[in-house]
Design a protein around this motif. Structure first.
Motif, PDB file in Angstrom:
ATOM      1  N   HIS A 146       0.921  -1.134   0.000  1.00  0.00           N
ATOM      2  CA  HIS A 146       0.000   0.000   0.000  1.00  0.00           C
ATOM      3  C   HIS A 146       0.967   1.190   0.000  1.00  0.00           C
ATOM      4  CE1 HIS A 146      -1.624  -3.127   2.837  1.00  0.00           C
ATOM      5  NE2 HIS A 146      -2.740  -2.973   2.160  1.00  0.00           N
ATOM      6  N   ARG A 147       1.207   1.778  -1.148  1.00  0.00           N
ATOM      7  CA  ARG A 147       2.272   2.789  -1.270  1.00  0.00           C
ATOM      8  C   ARG A 147       1.849   3.905  -2.208  1.00  0.00           C
ATOM      9  NH1 ARG A 147       7.209   0.009  -3.706  1.00  0.00           N
ATOM     10  NH2 ARG A 147       8.467   1.650  -2.773  1.00  0.00           N
ATOM     11  N   PHE A 148       2.697   4.942  -2.284  1.00  0.00           N
ATOM     12  CA  PHE A 148       2.519   6.058  -3.225  1.00  0.00           C
ATOM     13  C   PHE A 148       1.157   6.727  -3.042  1.00  0.00           C
ATOM     14  CE2 PHE A 148       5.414   2.954  -5.152  1.00  0.00           C
ATOM     15  CZ  PHE A 148       6.514   3.743  -5.367  1.00  0.00           C
ATOM     16  N   GLU A 149       0.825   7.043  -1.782  1.00  0.00           N
ATOM     17  CA  GLU A 149      -0.480   7.671  -1.540  1.00  0.00           C
ATOM     18  C   GLU A 149      -0.507   9.098  -2.074  1.00  0.00           C
ATOM     19  OE1 GLU A 149       1.890   8.201   0.568  1.00  0.00           O
ATOM     20  OE2 GLU A 149       1.485  10.159   1.461  1.00  0.00           O
ATOM     21  N   SER A 150      -1.710   9.546  -2.415  1.00  0.00           N
ATOM     22  CA  SER A 150      -1.900  10.972  -2.654  1.00  0.00           C
ATOM     23  C   SER A 150      -3.051  11.423  -1.764  1.00  0.00           C
ATOM     24  CB  SER A 150      -2.158  11.269  -4.127  1.00  0.00           C
ATOM     25  OG  SER A 150      -3.392  10.754  -4.499  1.00  0.00           O
ATOM     26  N   LEU A 151      -2.985  12.684  -1.362  1.00  0.00           N
ATOM     27  CA  LEU A 151      -3.900  13.224  -0.358  1.00  0.00           C
ATOM     28  C   LEU A 151      -4.677  14.375  -0.979  1.00  0.00           C
ATOM     29  CD1 LEU A 151      -4.820  13.685   2.640  1.00  0.00           C
ATOM     30  CD2 LEU A 151      -2.719  15.010   2.950  1.00  0.00           C
TER      31      LEU A 151
END
Lengths: 400, 174
Positions: A146-151
């Motif tokens: 679960h990586r490279f999130e954007s907010l």
């Protein structure tokens, strides 16, 4: 966990022994063997007009505050009181955003012990208060990607995060069935980031290691743009919107360059929506064997093509960001990128003051040092470019 | 991660320490048996030139890879199988990760049967500086493989190298 720990301890043992062989190598002894700087940073203006940036220091995310648009910074504040691993290099970086009441939100990817595994974390601080303990935004507790999130914080106050998730890939692996790429999952909070509803899938078959872009659509809803793997292996981009009911709308193919590669580009896109709903984007693709940054206006519905697509900058331009400000005929669009020219890394830009019809080129800065990808923050339609530099620190360039 | 490991350690301290010392002993044994195979060299601006000049008139395969590349394990697996089938193949591995992860790079290569391959790791704070020196048309996509024939004519391939292309290179250069 025991296996993971053994691996880690084995790593320590290996490290000690290999340090000897590295030190004995003249090339290695000439340069100190230190970790590469992890410069991933982001910035945003708070509702009261102060500029905030987030960076990584050891196992802490640091929040920096500037009262003069980035010309000077106050001593940084730790976001996570308890140390934990943080991703902040290449396409990874902590993110900062604000809820309308001034609450600060900071998100990051926390790597776990196995390669490619991580969890998406979020911490919040109400105005004048300390940061809460970070929470993991997804319910899935498996030790997987679960990586490279954007907010994203919408104009309706909803807080949305989207990230690259491999639960579907892992499920297919268990049955031996093939699965292309990874997936994009998202979670939404309707209480300003205090809690999140269970996550859901935005799309199957995303690319595995590129940052995801988030933007606010004309109606205030979040739009996400990511590198996708279209069958069989075309690493173009896809776009999806979260509707007013929080449900994802059908994914839309957004670019058509057809870069066929079974590999990790490590180049994610950027997206901004203009006042008339035009979806301005920049992205990197290889066309005819040449890797280039492109600007274009993305489709609004299936069957549409990219409008006004063209190359941005010269060969060597990479990791572009873009922002749109103002409205109507005088709408301004800023594109920034970096380019290593063989000697120095240049921070270059193009600005349009007529909604994207014409652009003029600007050079903003140069650096002899290791640098992060550039990011644009906006204050009341004015643009500020953040560029984290290993030796100089957080540099901010106003573009007017 | 450290905090997680620490908590795990509290649950099984004695097991952890036994594992640690066993690992050290195991590695020492491996290291003496494998000799220079475990050395990971620092890859700088002039390293490709050194790699090439050490192999004048000889074919070799050079692969750039990273711990942070989801497709790289697949490429290493393919190369490991190839190396087992043709032990004389000259394979050079360059990890694009930070130099302080050299031990992990060596361990990963070993796990794929590639401890006999010459190994390097990026040793510059700006990876783009090294990439520019190696190949101006390479913007960091991984894996990235350079196939050198005897005359050192090079074909650069981004992403997994198709099995048929690898086999053709092996046939042409043996």
């Amino acid at each position: 966990m025991h296996t993971a720990m053994m691996k880690w301890l084995l790593g320590c043992g290996l490290m000690a022994t290999i340090a000897v062989s590295l030190a004995a190598d003249p090339a290695m002894s000439a340069k100190p063997k230190k970790p590469r700087p992890e410069l991933g940073a982001s910035a945003a203006f708070s509702p009261d007009g102060d500029l905030y940036a987030v960076t990584k220091a050891g196992e802490h995310v640091l929040l920096h505050r500037s009262r003069d648009d980035g010309q000077s910074w106050m001593p940084p504040q730790r976001v996570n009181a308890q140390a934990e691993a943080i991703s902040a290099d290449g396409e990874n970086r902590p993110k900062v955003a604000f809820v309308a009441d001034g609450t600060t939100l900071v998100s990051w990817t926390m790597p776990l012990s196995k390669p490619f595994t991580a969890a998406i974390r979020l911490a919040r601080a109400e105005p004048g208060a300390a940061f809460s303990s970070p929470l993991t935004v997804h319910r899935d507790t498996a030790e997987i990607t679960h990586r490279f999130e954007s907010l994203h914080v919408g104009s309706d106050g909803r807080v949305s995060l989207a990230w690259i998730d491999k639960r579907d890939l892992e499920a297919h692996k268990r049955t031996g069935a093939p699965y292309r790429g990874a997936a994009i999952y998202a979670a939404v909070s309707s209480d300003g980031g205090r809690s999140f509803a269970p996550e859901f899938k935005l799309a199957d078959h995303s690319c595995e290691c590129c940052r995801i872009a988030a933007a606010t659509d004309r109606d205030g809803a979040p739009l996400f743009l990511w590198r996708h793997v279209f069958a069989p292996n075309e690493r173009d981009h896809a776009l999806a919107k979260l509707g007013a009911d929080g449900q994802p709308e059908a994914m839309l193919r957004a670019t058509f360059d057809r870069w066929k590669v079974d590999g990790c580009p490590h180049h994610g896109p950027s997206l901004a929506v203009g006042s008339t709903g035009v979806r301005h984007a920049v992205w990197f693709n290889q066309v005819n064997g040449e890797g280039r940054v492109f600007y274009g206006q993305l489709p609004q519905k299936p069957g549409e093509q990219v409008k006004a697509q063209r190359q941005v900058g010269t060969a060597g331009a990479v990791h572009a960001d873009l922002a749109v400000g103002g409205d109507g005929a005088g709408e301004r669009i800023l594109i920034v990128w970096k380019r290593f020219d063989g000697e120095v890394t240049r921070l270059e830009a193009e600005i349009s003051e007529d909604g994207g019809k014409r652009f003029r080129a600007i050079e903003l800065a140069r650096s002899d040092n290791a640098t992060d990808q550039p990011r644009i923050a906006q204050k009341r339609g004015r643009f500020f470019v953040l560029w984290n530099d290993d030796k100089v620190g957080l540099r901010v360039f106003p573009v007017n | 991660m450290i905090a997680r490991l620490f908590r795990a350690g509290q649950r099984g301290v004695s097991r952890g320490f036994i594992a640690f010392f066993s690992a050290l002993l195991l590695f020492s044994a491996n290291a003496s048996a494998a000799g220079k195979a475990t050395a990971v060299q620092a890859f700088g601006l002039d390293s490709l030139g050194k790699i090439q000049s050490a192999r004048l008139g000889k074919p070799f395969l050079l692969t750039f890879w990273s711990q942070d590349c989801a497709h790289c394990p697949g490429e290493l697996k393919t190369l490991g199988v190839l190396k087992k089938r043709y032990p004389q193949l000259d394979i050079v591995l360059v990890a694009t990760d930070a130099a302080d992860t050299a031990a992990l790079a060596a361990e990963t290569a070993r796990a794929y049967g590639l401890s006999g391959a010459e190994q390097w790791i990026f040793a510059d704070d700006s990876p783009e500086r090294i990439r520019y020196a190696v190949d101006r048309k390479w913007y960091g996509e991984l894996p990235r493989t350079l196939l050198y024939d005897r005359k050192h004519q090079v074909e650069g391939i981004s992403g997994l190298v198709p099995a048929a292309r690898l086999q053709r290179w092996v046939s042409e250069t043996r």
